[in-house]
Design a protein around this motif. Structure first.
Motif, PDB file in Angstrom:
ATOM      1  N   ILE A  15       0.817  -1.211   0.000  1.00 20.95           N
ATOM      2  CA  ILE A  15       0.000   0.000   0.000  1.00 20.95           C
ATOM      3  C   ILE A  15       0.853   1.265   0.000  1.00 20.95           C
ATOM      4  CG2 ILE A  15      -1.810   1.283   1.198  1.00 20.95           C
ATOM      5  CD1 ILE A  15      -2.708  -1.358  -0.141  1.00 20.95           C
ATOM      6  N   ASN A  16       1.894   1.308   0.820  1.00 17.01           N
ATOM      7  CA  ASN A  16       2.723   2.520   0.869  1.00 17.01           C
ATOM      8  C   ASN A  16       3.373   2.811  -0.476  1.00 17.01           C
ATOM      9  OD1 ASN A  16       2.143   3.086   3.534  1.00 17.01           O
ATOM     10  ND2 ASN A  16       3.916   1.988   4.339  1.00 17.01           N
ATOM     11  N   THR A  17       3.794   1.758  -1.177  1.00 14.06           N
ATOM     12  CA  THR A  17       4.390   1.938  -2.508  1.00 14.06           C
ATOM     13  C   THR A  17       3.375   2.528  -3.472  1.00 14.06           C
ATOM     14  OG1 THR A  17       5.884   0.083  -2.142  1.00 14.06           O
ATOM     15  CG2 THR A  17       5.554   0.770  -4.412  1.00 14.06           C
ATOM     16  N   LEU A  18       2.137   2.030  -3.411  1.00 11.30           N
ATOM     17  CA  LEU A  18       1.079   2.543  -4.281  1.00 11.30           C
ATOM     18  C   LEU A  18       0.751   3.998  -3.948  1.00 11.30           C
ATOM     19  CD1 LEU A  18      -1.221  -0.607  -4.354  1.00 11.30           C
ATOM     20  CD2 LEU A  18      -0.111   0.437  -6.340  1.00 11.30           C
ATOM     21  N   VAL A  19       0.697   4.322  -2.670  1.00 12.89           N
ATOM     22  CA  VAL A  19       0.417   5.703  -2.248  1.00 12.89           C
ATOM     23  C   VAL A  19       1.481   6.646  -2.800  1.00 12.89           C
ATOM     24  CG1 VAL A  19       0.385   7.260  -0.250  1.00 12.89           C
ATOM     25  CG2 VAL A  19      -0.936   5.128  -0.207  1.00 12.89           C
ATOM     26  N   ASP A  20       2.739   6.261  -2.701  1.00 11.61           N
ATOM     27  CA  ASP A  20       3.825   7.100  -3.233  1.00 11.61           C
ATOM     28  C   ASP A  20       3.666   7.307  -4.738  1.00 11.61           C
ATOM     29  OD1 ASP A  20       4.936   7.271  -0.713  1.00 11.61           O
ATOM     30  OD2 ASP A  20       6.444   5.711  -1.058  1.00 11.61           O
ATOM     31  N   LEU A  21       3.312   6.241  -5.455  1.00  8.42           N
ATOM     32  CA  LEU A  21       3.124   6.351  -6.903  1.00  8.42           C
ATOM     33  C   LEU A  21       1.941   7.258  -7.230  1.00  8.42           C
ATOM     34  CD1 LEU A  21       3.697   5.506  -9.820  1.00  8.42           C
ATOM     35  CD2 LEU A  21       2.316   3.443  -9.421  1.00  8.42           C
ATOM     36  N   GLN A  22       0.845   7.100  -6.514  1.00  6.94           N
ATOM     37  CA  GLN A  22      -0.345   7.918  -6.765  1.00  6.94           C
ATOM     38  C   GLN A  22      -0.051   9.395  -6.563  1.00  6.94           C
ATOM     39  OE1 GLN A  22      -2.606   5.803  -3.875  1.00  6.94           O
ATOM     40  NE2 GLN A  22      -3.059   4.096  -5.248  1.00  6.94           N
ATOM     41  N   LEU A  23       0.631   9.732  -5.486  1.00 11.05           N
ATOM     42  CA  LEU A  23       0.982  11.129  -5.220  1.00 11.05           C
ATOM     43  C   LEU A  23       1.988  11.662  -6.236  1.00 11.05           C
ATOM     44  CD1 LEU A  23       1.157  11.035  -1.323  1.00 11.05           C
ATOM     45  CD2 LEU A  23      -0.428  12.394  -2.702  1.00 11.05           C
ATOM     46  N   SER A  24       2.903  10.794  -6.667  1.00  8.64           N
ATOM     47  CA  SER A  24       3.880  11.206  -7.669  1.00  8.64           C
ATOM     48  C   SER A  24       3.190  11.583  -8.981  1.00  8.64           C
ATOM     49  CB  SER A  24       4.881  10.075  -7.905  1.00  8.64           C
ATOM     50  OG  SER A  24       5.829  10.429  -8.885  1.00  8.64           O
ATOM     51  N   ILE A  25       2.193  10.803  -9.366  1.00  5.61           N
ATOM     52  CA  ILE A  25       1.440  11.105 -10.591  1.00  5.61           C
ATOM     53  C   ILE A  25       0.681  12.420 -10.441  1.00  5.61           C
ATOM     54  CG2 ILE A  25      -0.483  10.360 -12.047  1.00  5.61           C
ATOM     55  CD1 ILE A  25       0.427   7.451 -11.471  1.00  5.61           C
ATOM     56  N   LEU A  26      -0.041  12.574  -9.345  1.00  3.61           N
ATOM     57  CA  LEU A  26      -0.811  13.802  -9.132  1.00  3.61           C
ATOM     58  C   LEU A  26       0.092  15.031  -9.117  1.00  3.61           C
ATOM     59  CD1 LEU A  26      -3.289  12.602  -6.354  1.00  3.61           C
ATOM     60  CD2 LEU A  26      -3.895  13.289  -8.679  1.00  3.61           C
ATOM     61  N   ASN A  27       1.219  14.917  -8.438  1.00  7.18           N
ATOM     62  CA  ASN A  27       2.114  16.070  -8.309  1.00  7.18           C
ATOM     63  C   ASN A  27       2.810  16.428  -9.616  1.00  7.18           C
ATOM     64  OD1 ASN A  27       1.719  16.757  -5.567  1.00  7.18           O
ATOM     65  ND2 ASN A  27       2.978  15.024  -4.924  1.00  7.18           N
ATOM     66  N   HIS A  28       2.837  15.485 -10.560  1.00  5.58           N
ATOM     67  CA  HIS A  28       3.428  15.813 -11.865  1.00  5.58           C
ATOM     68  C   HIS A  28       2.375  16.377 -12.835  1.00  5.58           C
ATOM     69  CE1 HIS A  28       6.134  15.744 -15.250  1.00  5.58           C
ATOM     70  NE2 HIS A  28       5.238  15.045 -15.944  1.00  5.58           N
ATOM     71  N   VAL A  29       1.262  15.689 -12.985  1.00  4.64           N
ATOM     72  CA  VAL A  29       0.292  16.125 -14.005  1.00  4.64           C
ATOM     73  C   VAL A  29      -0.365  17.449 -13.646  1.00  4.64           C
ATOM     74  CG1 VAL A  29      -0.171  13.752 -14.734  1.00  4.64           C
ATOM     75  CG2 VAL A  29      -1.674  14.836 -13.041  1.00  4.64           C
ATOM     76  N   LYS A  30      -0.372  17.818 -12.363  1.00  5.42           N
ATOM     77  CA  LYS A  30      -0.984  19.095 -11.954  1.00  5.42           C
ATOM     78  C   LYS A  30      -0.349  20.285 -12.694  1.00  5.42           C
ATOM     79  CE  LYS A  30       2.288  20.221  -8.298  1.00  5.42           C
ATOM     80  NZ  LYS A  30       2.543  20.463  -6.872  1.00  5.42           N
ATOM     81  N   LYS A  31       0.927  20.120 -13.089  1.00  4.92           N
ATOM     82  CA  LYS A  31       1.635  21.205 -13.765  1.00  4.92           C
ATOM     83  C   LYS A  31       1.024  21.540 -15.119  1.00  4.92           C
ATOM     84  CE  LYS A  31       5.884  19.212 -11.833  1.00  4.92           C
ATOM     85  NZ  LYS A  31       7.129  18.487 -12.192  1.00  4.92           N
ATOM     86  N   TYR A  32       0.247  20.598 -15.660  1.00  6.52           N
ATOM     87  CA  TYR A  32      -0.295  20.769 -17.012  1.00  6.52           C
ATOM     88  C   TYR A  32      -1.784  21.106 -16.998  1.00  6.52           C
ATOM     89  CZ  TYR A  32       4.175  18.757 -18.169  1.00  6.52           C
ATOM     90  OH  TYR A  32       5.539  18.526 -18.272  1.00  6.52           O
ATOM     91  N   LEU A  33      -2.269  21.541 -15.821  1.00  7.13           N
ATOM     92  CA  LEU A  33      -3.662  21.954 -15.696  1.00  7.13           C
ATOM     93  C   LEU A  33      -3.761  23.473 -15.696  1.00  7.13           C
ATOM     94  CD1 LEU A  33      -6.583  20.870 -15.220  1.00  7.13           C
ATOM     95  CD2 LEU A  33      -6.163  21.169 -12.765  1.00  7.13           C
ATOM     96  N   LYS A  34      -4.657  23.995 -16.512  1.00  4.95           N
ATOM     97  CA  LYS A  34      -4.845  25.437 -16.582  1.00  4.95           C
ATOM     98  C   LYS A  34      -5.419  25.974 -15.269  1.00  4.95           C
ATOM     99  CE  LYS A  34      -6.005  25.330 -21.547  1.00  4.95           C
ATOM    100  NZ  LYS A  34      -7.094  25.579 -22.524  1.00  4.95           N
ATOM    101  N   PRO A  35      -5.132  27.224 -14.915  1.00  2.00           N
ATOM    102  CA  PRO A  35      -5.801  27.843 -13.760  1.00  2.00           C
ATOM    103  C   PRO A  35      -7.320  27.766 -13.933  1.00  2.00           C
ATOM    104  CG  PRO A  35      -3.983  29.216 -14.500  1.00  2.00           C
ATOM    105  CD  PRO A  35      -4.139  28.131 -15.532  1.00  2.00           C
ATOM    106  N   GLY A  36      -7.987  27.415 -12.869  1.00  5.39           N
ATOM    107  CA  GLY A  36      -9.438  27.234 -12.943  1.00  5.39           C
ATOM    108  C   GLY A  36      -9.847  25.856 -13.434  1.00  5.39           C
ATOM    109  N   GLY A  37      -8.848  25.030 -13.798  1.00  2.81           N
ATOM    110  CA  GLY A  37      -9.138  23.709 -14.332  1.00  2.81           C
ATOM    111  C   GLY A  37      -9.480  22.692 -13.247  1.00  2.81           C
ATOM    112  N   VAL A  38     -10.012  21.541 -13.690  1.00  2.00           N
ATOM    113  CA  VAL A  38     -10.475  20.493 -12.779  1.00  2.00           C
ATOM    114  C   VAL A  38      -9.574  19.272 -12.893  1.00  2.00           C
ATOM    115  CG1 VAL A  38     -12.344  18.837 -12.366  1.00  2.00           C
ATOM    116  CG2 VAL A  38     -12.869  21.257 -12.739  1.00  2.00           C
ATOM    117  N   LEU A  39      -9.213  18.724 -11.731  1.00  2.00           N
ATOM    118  CA  LEU A  39      -8.424  17.498 -11.649  1.00  2.00           C
ATOM    119  C   LEU A  39      -9.252  16.447 -10.908  1.00  2.00           C
ATOM    120  CD1 LEU A  39      -5.769  15.800 -11.768  1.00  2.00           C
ATOM    121  CD2 LEU A  39      -5.071  16.971  -9.652  1.00  2.00           C
ATOM    122  N   ILE A  40      -9.462  15.296 -11.543  1.00  2.00           N
ATOM    123  CA  ILE A  40     -10.169  14.185 -10.922  1.00  2.00           C
ATOM    124  C   ILE A  40      -9.163  13.112 -10.537  1.00  2.00           C
ATOM    125  CG2 ILE A  40     -11.859  12.331 -11.228  1.00  2.00           C
ATOM    126  CD1 ILE A  40     -13.158  15.051 -11.100  1.00  2.00           C
TER     127      ILE A  40
END
Length: 434
Positions: A345-370
């Motif tokens: 589980i801890n390995t998966l949590v690290d991967l999930q956060l790593s993905i979120l913290n990277h793709v957020k850079k490509y979201l426009k201001p006011g944009g939605v992240l699911i």
């Protein structure tokens, strides 16, 4: 090949060789010409034995008096499953086939051992579960769900909640169809499928969903080949409801394969576009094939590691359907319960956060992240959502609505007993305006 020998082959490939149940079963069905009845029996034995493995082991253990090879235990498991759970299959047929398989694979002495164990088993009453005094351990054996999973559910949902989740995941899953509303209405598709010999019902929990009630392989229908529907559980359809695609939105589905959520979003964006990206290159062809089958345009499908890929544009909305433990889809992939371990589980949590913290850079201001997963585990779900929000001051929770659950809020753990769907988690974030 004899249907029970084939079932043993599949069971060994899945449980011991770590094959995916759906892939192993489909491959063996393609390689072997079975009657429709034998196809059904084969599938029932394989899925059923995996789904009841801990229960069968509990029932079988008192009859094991000698050391057995692994394949012998597997043969006994599929045989015990049939004896206990398949009322229309006579015990003598199960035992005769098991003995013949054992003789072919291990010789006469092995056959005699298997024969003796099974004949002793059918003469005795099934070992009562109430011999297990601990409630959680008894639930684990009864539902064939490992104890560490049940402990986690009990902590966060109480004993009653853990029991309801576990029992719901032992039932047979519904097959849901997602109607391609770009091409046809639910009512029209219902009529088309009825003409092709399938009975479907309009789902009350999602406006794009139908429930299959009877019929042979629905993927062989003209309606499927012509792109009028896809196979997708209702719980994951709610991702696009949370996303609320605009007609001209640019959307990224960052962990796309097999493409259900991204293609659903594309069906809802007639003037927009969707990037279908996935880390596994061999899955990109599948994404393209599905988009072509659905007759959808304005998409790109490409390989991308969502923890580091440099996307070429900014997006209005992003879906991260993250790699997870998959505990919410046990009914469809029963082997998951044995393959996952608490230390994963801890390995998966690290991967999930790593993905979120990277793709957020490509979201426009006011944009939605699911952020979504197909699991029921607080560390991967609520914990990841709150950790991401805490570490990113430019993101805030944003409410979405699920009418079928009378829910409005920024995140929701969907439990399988609530609507008879897969277990699923969805969180919606909004990037603050500059």
């Amino acid at each position: 090949m004899n249907v029970r020998a084939l079932a043993l082959d599949a069971y060994v490939r899945i449980v011991d060789d770590k094959g995916y149940s759906n892939i192993v079963i489909n491959d063996l069905l393609k390689e072997n010409h079975l009657s429709q009845a034998d196809k059904g029996l084969f599938t029932e034995i394989v899925y059923g034995t995996i789904s009841h493995q801990l229960t069968i082991d509990y029932y079988l253990n008192p009859f094991i008096k000698t050391r057995l090879k692994r394949w012998q235990r597997r043969l006994l498991f599929i045989s015990i499953y049939q004896i206990i759970y398949l009322e229309r299959v006579p015990d003598y047929a199960v035992i005769n086939d098991a003995v013949n398989i054992a003789k072919e694979k291990g010789g006469r002495q092995t056959a005699n051992t298997v024969n003796a164990i099974l004949r002793s088993f059918v003469k005795e009453d099934v070992r009562p579960l109430n011999e297990i005094k601990d409630d959680l351990k008894r639930l684990s054996v009864e539902t064939s769900i490992p104890l560490w999973i049940l402990k986690q559910w009990k902590t966060h949902h109480g004993m009653d909640g853990a029991e309801r989740i576990a029992r719901s995941l032992t039932s047979r899953p519904n097959m849901y169809l997602r109607v391609n509303t770009r091409r046809i209405t639910r009512e029209e598709l219902t009529a088309v499928l009825n003409e092709e010999g399938h009975k479907v019902e309009i789902s009350t929990v999602h406006p794009d969903a139908l429930i299959v009630t009877t019929g042979a392989d629905i993927l062989n229908t003209n309606a499927y080949q012509n792109g009028l529907f896809s196979i997708q559980d209702v719980s994951s359809m709610f991702v696009v409801d949370a996303l609320v695609p605009g007609k001209e939105d640019k959307i990224l589905d960052a962990c796309s394969a097999p493409g259900g959520k991204g293609l659903h979003a594309l069906e809802k964006t007639p003037g927009g576009s969707v990037d279908l990206a996935d880390v596994h290159n061999h899955k990109i062809g599948i994404l393209k094939q599905q988009a072509k089958r659905l007759q959808l345009e304005n998409f790109k499908a490409y390989q991308a590691d969502a923890t580091e890929y440099h996307y070429s544009e900014m997006y209005d909305k992003i879906i991260v359907d993250a790699p997870c433990s998959g505990l919410g889809v046990m009914r469809r992939k029963p082997e998951i319960r044995y393959e996952r371990h608490e230390k994963d589980i801890n390995t998966l949590v690290d991967l999930q956060l790593s993905i979120l913290n990277h793709v957020k850079k490509y979201l426009k201001p006011g944009g939605v992240l699911i952020y979504s997963t197909c699991t029921i585990h607080q560390m991967e779900n609520e914990n990841v959502a709150y950790t991401f929000k805490k570490n990113n001051a430019d993101f805030e929770f944003d409410d979405f609505h699920i009418p079928a659950l009378d829910f409005t809020g920024p995140y929701r753990q969907i439990l399988p007993f609530e609507m008879d769907t897969d277990g699923f988690f969805i969180a919606r974030f909004k990037k603050k305006e500059v």
